[in-house]
Design a protein around this motif. Structure first.
Motif, PDB file in Angstrom:
ATOM      1  N   GLY A  49     -82.431 -20.692 -31.868  1.00  0.00           N
ATOM      2  CA  GLY A  49     -82.230 -19.860 -30.687  1.00  0.00           C
ATOM      3  C   GLY A  49     -81.083 -18.893 -30.871  1.00  0.00           C
ATOM      4  N   ASP A  50     -80.012 -19.352 -31.511  1.00  0.00           N
ATOM      5  CA  ASP A  50     -78.852 -18.480 -31.749  1.00  0.00           C
ATOM      6  C   ASP A  50     -79.229 -17.323 -32.663  1.00  0.00           C
ATOM      7  OD1 ASP A  50     -77.226 -20.047 -30.183  1.00  0.00           O
ATOM      8  OD2 ASP A  50     -76.419 -21.195 -31.866  1.00  0.00           O
ATOM      9  N   THR A  52     -82.183 -16.018 -33.100  1.00  0.00           N
ATOM     10  CA  THR A  52     -83.065 -15.118 -32.358  1.00  0.00           C
ATOM     11  C   THR A  52     -82.253 -14.236 -31.417  1.00  0.00           C
ATOM     12  OG1 THR A  52     -84.801 -16.788 -32.472  1.00  0.00           O
ATOM     13  CG2 THR A  52     -85.101 -15.034 -30.869  1.00  0.00           C
ATOM     14  N   ASN A  53     -81.258 -14.830 -30.760  1.00  0.00           N
ATOM     15  CA  ASN A  53     -80.401 -14.047 -29.868  1.00  0.00           C
ATOM     16  C   ASN A  53     -79.596 -13.007 -30.636  1.00  0.00           C
ATOM     17  OD1 ASN A  53     -81.285 -15.526 -27.669  1.00  0.00           O
ATOM     18  ND2 ASN A  53     -79.540 -16.925 -27.687  1.00  0.00           N
ATOM     19  N   LEU A  57     -79.664  -8.991 -30.120  1.00  0.00           N
ATOM     20  CA  LEU A  57     -78.435  -8.227 -29.898  1.00  0.00           C
ATOM     21  C   LEU A  57     -78.302  -7.105 -30.916  1.00  0.00           C
ATOM     22  CD1 LEU A  57     -75.775  -7.931 -28.346  1.00  0.00           C
ATOM     23  CD2 LEU A  57     -74.783  -9.577 -29.935  1.00  0.00           C
TER      24      LEU A  57
END
Length: 105
Positions: A49-50, A52-53, A57
């Motif tokens: 998830g990190d 992907t974030n 960004l």
């Protein structure tokens, strides 16, 4: 180191010349003259998830201006080109010292 070049053919070249074939077999007996087929991809990658974030960004920052004052950049570029840009060493030293003090707290 010296090598004598005697014009003799290697055994593999003699075999090709004698048979008229350019197909060479490996020690295992496989024909090395044929193209190698692609193998199916076995590796997979899954992003956390990190990650992907971070990708989202990065795309967002790449698409939008990053708060750059284009007019100021152009003014500095012009003053550098014509030689009128002046560096204030005292201001640079003061800011370096204040940064050092902020980091050491």
């Amino acid at each position: 180191m010296t090598h004598k070049i005697d014009g003799a053919m290697s055994p593999a070249l003699r075999q090709i010349e004698a048979t008229g074939s350019t197909s060479v077999q490996s020690r295992s007996g496989a024909d090395r003259g044929q193209p190698v087929g692609a193998t199916a991809a076995a590796d997979q990658m899954r992003l956390t998830g990190d990650a992907t974030n971070l990708q989202a960004l990065e795309r967002e920052l790449g698409a939008a201006p990053a708060g750059i004052d284009v007019a100021k950049v152009n003014a500095i570029r012009t003053s550098l080109a014509d030689g009128s840009y002046k560096v204030d060493p005292q201001a640079i030293a003061d800011r370096m010292l204040s940064l050092e003090n902020a980091l050491s707290k």
